[in-house]
Scaffold this active site. Structure first.
Site, PDB file in Angstrom:
ATOM      1  N   CYS A 159       0.870  -1.332  -0.119  1.00 36.61           N
ATOM      2  CA  CYS A 159      -0.061   0.073  -0.044  1.00 36.61           C
ATOM      3  C   CYS A 159       1.048   1.318   0.016  1.00 36.61           C
ATOM      4  O   CYS A 159       1.432   1.587   1.041  1.00 36.61           O
ATOM      5  CB  CYS A 159      -0.766   0.150   1.298  1.00 36.61           C
ATOM      6  SG  CYS A 159      -2.149   1.347   1.411  1.00 36.61           S
ATOM      7  N   CYS A 353      -8.343   5.849  -8.331  1.00 40.26           N
ATOM      8  CA  CYS A 353      -7.700   6.429  -6.914  1.00 40.26           C
ATOM      9  C   CYS A 353      -7.550   7.829  -6.823  1.00 40.26           C
ATOM     10  O   CYS A 353      -7.052   8.530  -8.056  1.00 40.26           O
ATOM     11  CB  CYS A 353      -6.270   5.835  -6.672  1.00 40.26           C
ATOM     12  SG  CYS A 353      -5.489   6.084  -5.144  1.00 40.26           S
TER      13      CYS A 353
END
Length: 432
Positions: A159, A353
């Site tokens: 991440c 995103c």
């Protein structure tokens, strides 16, 4: 009557419960098992870590919401899943049985894999709101006594977006306080290049992020393997493409935030055929475990193979829209199985995103998430910052209202199409 259980009440687990309800029959029962009763919006943690948000701004008590929706909420947590018995051992020693189980636990944070890493060591984290509160205290000390900063993600991390976000949010706040000239900044990452993101890049994320770092006078080290952290010093090996050590660096710091590697939680880790060696849950194209067909999994706890070999291990992220698509497919599949139909729904696994940089940001769309792609696009601008602020408000409102319809893709794509957020000029709470 069927007992349907969801383990986890984070982004994946809460949305999973909301979307499952319309799929259940009249006499079926839905239970959510969580560690505590409070939901918090993880993407806002970088703002909490420098004081742009308070903990109370991003938390929601789920007790009344779940009760209103007719969902049983058990807050003692899951100690161990026993899939061969269709049983969950809870944190207080009791057990519950299930007909269908959805694992949505998120990850366990593997700080212990590197000496000195994490809030119990010498670096900060934005993975949990409690960590972000601790990071804010450390940031206040940095502001009072400026010095070098090291931000990034260690080997095995999957991440990377929050590391980039926090880097630039911190840089923005230091500029606003007129302290930036006293704080050298270095970004340390296991990625093979800046903007890889565990996805082999999306659009021109490499160029966009490198340009942003050059503009903001941020140095970077890629193919980095963190060997250990001491008070005020990080030991980093920079590797060559063949995995050999190119250079060993000792990086001094007055403040450091490093994202850890993830692994599966203890409730599922080590269970043969349910989880892989790292503890992530194995699923097929329908989010269903092949060995235990009444078990599904969604979110960060799902096992996904890396996009390719890299000198330093790099995992694949599970972005918000990707998780939402897993949730929708799983809800439809359980609904079908309850009615004697086959489970055929498949998630899209696209990545959409918004990465906030404090006063600008980068947005990207990867369809599908794993290359080669039909859509491979990225862009940056001030509008991304405002879109992220708007999304936080939108998402928290959804959680409070218990809304079940999928919304992530629609909201983000609306912002991408407009390339701005009309009517959303309320600044992030910076105190300036």
């Amino acid at each position: 009557m069927a007992e349907v259980v969801v383990i986890g009440a984070g982004l994946g687990g809460t949305l999973m419960a909301y979307e499952l309800l319309p799929q259940l029959r009249k006499d079926d029962r839905l239970t959510v098992v969580s560690q505590g009763a409070v939901y918090h919006f993880v993407p806002s943690n970088p703002w909490v870590a420098i004081g742009w948000r308070k903990q109370s701004d991003i938390e929601i008590d789920l007790v009344d919401i779940m009760k209103r929706k007719g969902i049983r909420l058990l807050t003692q947590g899951a100690q161990r899943v026993h899939p061969s018995e269709s049983r969950i051992e809870l944190g207080d020693g009791t057990s519950i049985n299930y007909d269908y189980l959805v694992i949505a636990t998120g990850p366990e944070l593997a700080f212990d894999e590197i000496p000195g890493l994490g809030p119990q060591g010498f670096t900060q984290s934005v993975c949990h709101v409690d960590h972000a509160i601790h990071a804010k205290e450390a940031f206040d000390k940095l502001a009072a006594n400026p010095g070098p900063v090291v931000i990034g993600a260690v080997q095995g991390a999957s991440c990377f977006g929050p590391a980039y976000e926090f880097l630039f949010i911190l840089e923005t706040e230091l500029r606003r306080r007129k302290l930036r000239d006293r704080v050298p900044m270095t970004f340390v990452t296991s990625e093979p290049y800046i903007g890889h993101l565990g996805l082999d890049g999306v659009g021109d994320t490499k160029g966009l992020l490198e340009s942003e770092m050059r503009e903001k006078h941020v140095k970077w080290i890629t193919n980095a393997r963190v060997k250990g952290v001491e008070q005020g010093k990080m030991s980093v090996e920079e590797l060559n493409e063949d995995g050999s050590v190119h250079k060993i660096r000792e990086l001094p710091f007055a403040y450091s935030m490093m994202l850890p590697a993830f692994r599966g939680v203890g409730a599922v880790r080590g269970i043969d055929k349910l989880a892989n060696p790292r503890g992530f849950v194995i699923v097929d194209k329908n989010q269903r475990n092949p060995a235990f067909p009444n078990v599904f999994a969604v979110g960060v706890c799902v096992a996904i193979a890396p996009v390719g070999a890299t000198p330093v291990p790099v995992g694949v992220p599970k972005t918000g829209f990707m998780i939402e698509s897993m949730v929708t497919a799983t809800a439809l599949n359980i609904g079908a199985l309850l009615r004697g139909r086959p489970a055929l729904a498949e998630p899209t696994w696209n990545a959409i995103c918004l990465a906030d940089f404090g006063d600008s940001g980068v947005a990207f769309v990867a369809q599908p998430q794993i290359p080669p792609r039909n859509v491979n696009w990225s862009s940056k601008g001030e509008w991304v910052h405002y879109a992220k602020v708007a999304f936080e408000k939108y998402f928290l409102r959804k959680i409070r209202r218990g809304t079940s319809e999928p919304f992530y893709e629609r909201f983000v794509l609306d912002q991408l199409n407009m390339a701005k957020v009309k009517g959303t000029k309320e600044e992030v709470k910076t105190g300036t």
